[in-house]
Design a protein around this motif. Sequence first.
Motif, PDB file in Angstrom:
ATOM      1  N   LEU A 156       3.917 -77.409 118.336  1.00 59.97           N
ATOM      2  CA  LEU A 156       3.524 -76.531 119.427  1.00 59.97           C
ATOM      3  C   LEU A 156       2.020 -76.634 119.702  1.00 59.97           C
ATOM      4  O   LEU A 156       1.594 -76.735 120.858  1.00 59.97           O
ATOM      5  N   PHE A 157       1.207 -76.658 118.648  1.00 59.45           N
ATOM      6  CA  PHE A 157      -0.235 -76.783 118.833  1.00 59.45           C
ATOM      7  C   PHE A 157      -0.618 -78.157 119.382  1.00 59.45           C
ATOM      8  O   PHE A 157      -1.546 -78.277 120.180  1.00 59.45           O
ATOM      9  N   VAL A 158       0.076 -79.203 118.971  1.00 59.63           N
ATOM     10  CA  VAL A 158      -0.193 -80.533 119.528  1.00 59.63           C
ATOM     11  C   VAL A 158       0.146 -80.548 121.009  1.00 59.63           C
ATOM     12  O   VAL A 158      -0.601 -81.104 121.827  1.00 59.63           O
ATOM     13  N   LEU A 181       6.915 -69.871 113.506  1.00 59.76           N
ATOM     14  CA  LEU A 181       5.856 -70.010 112.514  1.00 59.76           C
ATOM     15  C   LEU A 181       6.176 -71.034 111.434  1.00 59.76           C
ATOM     16  O   LEU A 181       5.388 -71.212 110.502  1.00 59.76           O
ATOM     17  N   ALA A 182       7.302 -71.709 111.539  1.00 56.67           N
ATOM     18  CA  ALA A 182       7.612 -72.787 110.599  1.00 56.67           C
ATOM     19  C   ALA A 182       6.568 -73.891 110.790  1.00 56.67           C
ATOM     20  O   ALA A 182       6.261 -74.261 111.928  1.00 56.67           O
ATOM     21  N   PRO A 183       5.984 -74.406 109.714  1.00 56.66           N
ATOM     22  CA  PRO A 183       4.875 -75.359 109.844  1.00 56.66           C
ATOM     23  C   PRO A 183       5.144 -76.563 110.755  1.00 56.66           C
ATOM     24  O   PRO A 183       4.304 -76.872 111.601  1.00 56.66           O
ATOM     25  N   PRO A 184       6.279 -77.259 110.667  1.00 54.16           N
ATOM     26  CA  PRO A 184       6.453 -78.406 111.563  1.00 54.16           C
ATOM     27  C   PRO A 184       6.525 -78.000 113.033  1.00 54.16           C
ATOM     28  O   PRO A 184       5.939 -78.661 113.898  1.00 54.16           O
ATOM     29  N   LEU A 185       7.195 -76.911 113.320  1.00 56.42           N
ATOM     30  CA  LEU A 185       7.320 -76.467 114.702  1.00 56.42           C
ATOM     31  C   LEU A 185       5.990 -75.924 115.226  1.00 56.42           C
ATOM     32  O   LEU A 185       5.608 -76.195 116.369  1.00 56.42           O
ATOM     33  N   ALA A 186       5.265 -75.200 114.400  1.00 57.44           N
ATOM     34  CA  ALA A 186       3.956 -74.690 114.811  1.00 57.44           C
ATOM     35  C   ALA A 186       2.994 -75.844 115.069  1.00 57.44           C
ATOM     36  O   ALA A 186       2.236 -75.832 116.047  1.00 57.44           O
ATOM     37  N   PHE A 187       3.030 -76.873 114.225  1.00 59.62           N
ATOM     38  CA  PHE A 187       2.185 -78.044 114.437  1.00 59.62           C
ATOM     39  C   PHE A 187       2.535 -78.731 115.751  1.00 59.62           C
ATOM     40  O   PHE A 187       1.642 -79.080 116.534  1.00 59.62           O
ATOM     41  N   MET A 200      13.206 -62.808 113.799  1.00 51.77           N
ATOM     42  CA  MET A 200      13.935 -64.035 113.596  1.00 51.77           C
ATOM     43  C   MET A 200      13.301 -65.170 114.392  1.00 51.77           C
ATOM     44  O   MET A 200      13.081 -66.243 113.865  1.00 51.77           O
ATOM     45  N   VAL A 201      12.988 -64.914 115.661  1.00 52.51           N
ATOM     46  CA  VAL A 201      12.392 -65.953 116.498  1.00 52.51           C
ATOM     47  C   VAL A 201      10.980 -66.273 116.006  1.00 52.51           C
ATOM     48  O   VAL A 201      10.572 -67.429 115.994  1.00 52.51           O
ATOM     49  N   THR A 202      10.236 -65.249 115.564  1.00 53.08           N
ATOM     50  CA  THR A 202       8.879 -65.503 115.073  1.00 53.08           C
ATOM     51  C   THR A 202       8.900 -66.324 113.792  1.00 53.08           C
ATOM     52  O   THR A 202       7.984 -67.114 113.556  1.00 53.08           O
ATOM     53  N   ASP A 203       9.913 -66.153 112.954  1.00 54.88           N
ATOM     54  CA  ASP A 203      10.019 -66.964 111.745  1.00 54.88           C
ATOM     55  C   ASP A 203      10.219 -68.430 112.098  1.00 54.88           C
ATOM     56  O   ASP A 203       9.660 -69.320 111.446  1.00 54.88           O
ATOM     57  N   ILE A 204      10.993 -68.689 113.118  1.00 55.64           N
ATOM     58  CA  ILE A 204      11.236 -70.070 113.532  1.00 55.64           C
ATOM     59  C   ILE A 204       9.965 -70.661 114.147  1.00 55.64           C
ATOM     60  O   ILE A 204       9.600 -71.804 113.861  1.00 55.64           O
TER      61      ILE A 204
END
Length: 116
Positions: free
Chosen positions: A15-17, A7-13, A1-5
Amino acid sequence: MVTDILLAPPLAFALFVLISFTIDRVGNTIASDRADAGEAFRTAWASGEEPPESQGRPRYRLYHVGIGFTIIHVAVLLVATIPIDANGAILGVPLLAVVGLALFAIVDAGRPQPGR
């Protein structure tokens, strides 16, 4: 469940920024001692010494070979992802034909031609 959140594209972006910004700030802090060095670190040589009197011009004798390998590797990645059926053949054969023509043009451009 936490990994799905995560890996959501806006959140992953985001996080990488955030990670990239943190690495940039840490690197800027570590490299701040070079800001006071004047022009020593802005010369053509890493050690800060003056460049030689004669200007050397780079030679790109094998540049077409490197571009050819790049085209081949990208073509292999594209062909590897094509499905193995009739639709894949419809996509793959023209792709390989274009890659072959591109490689032929690169190899032919690397040879000296009389009259050019």
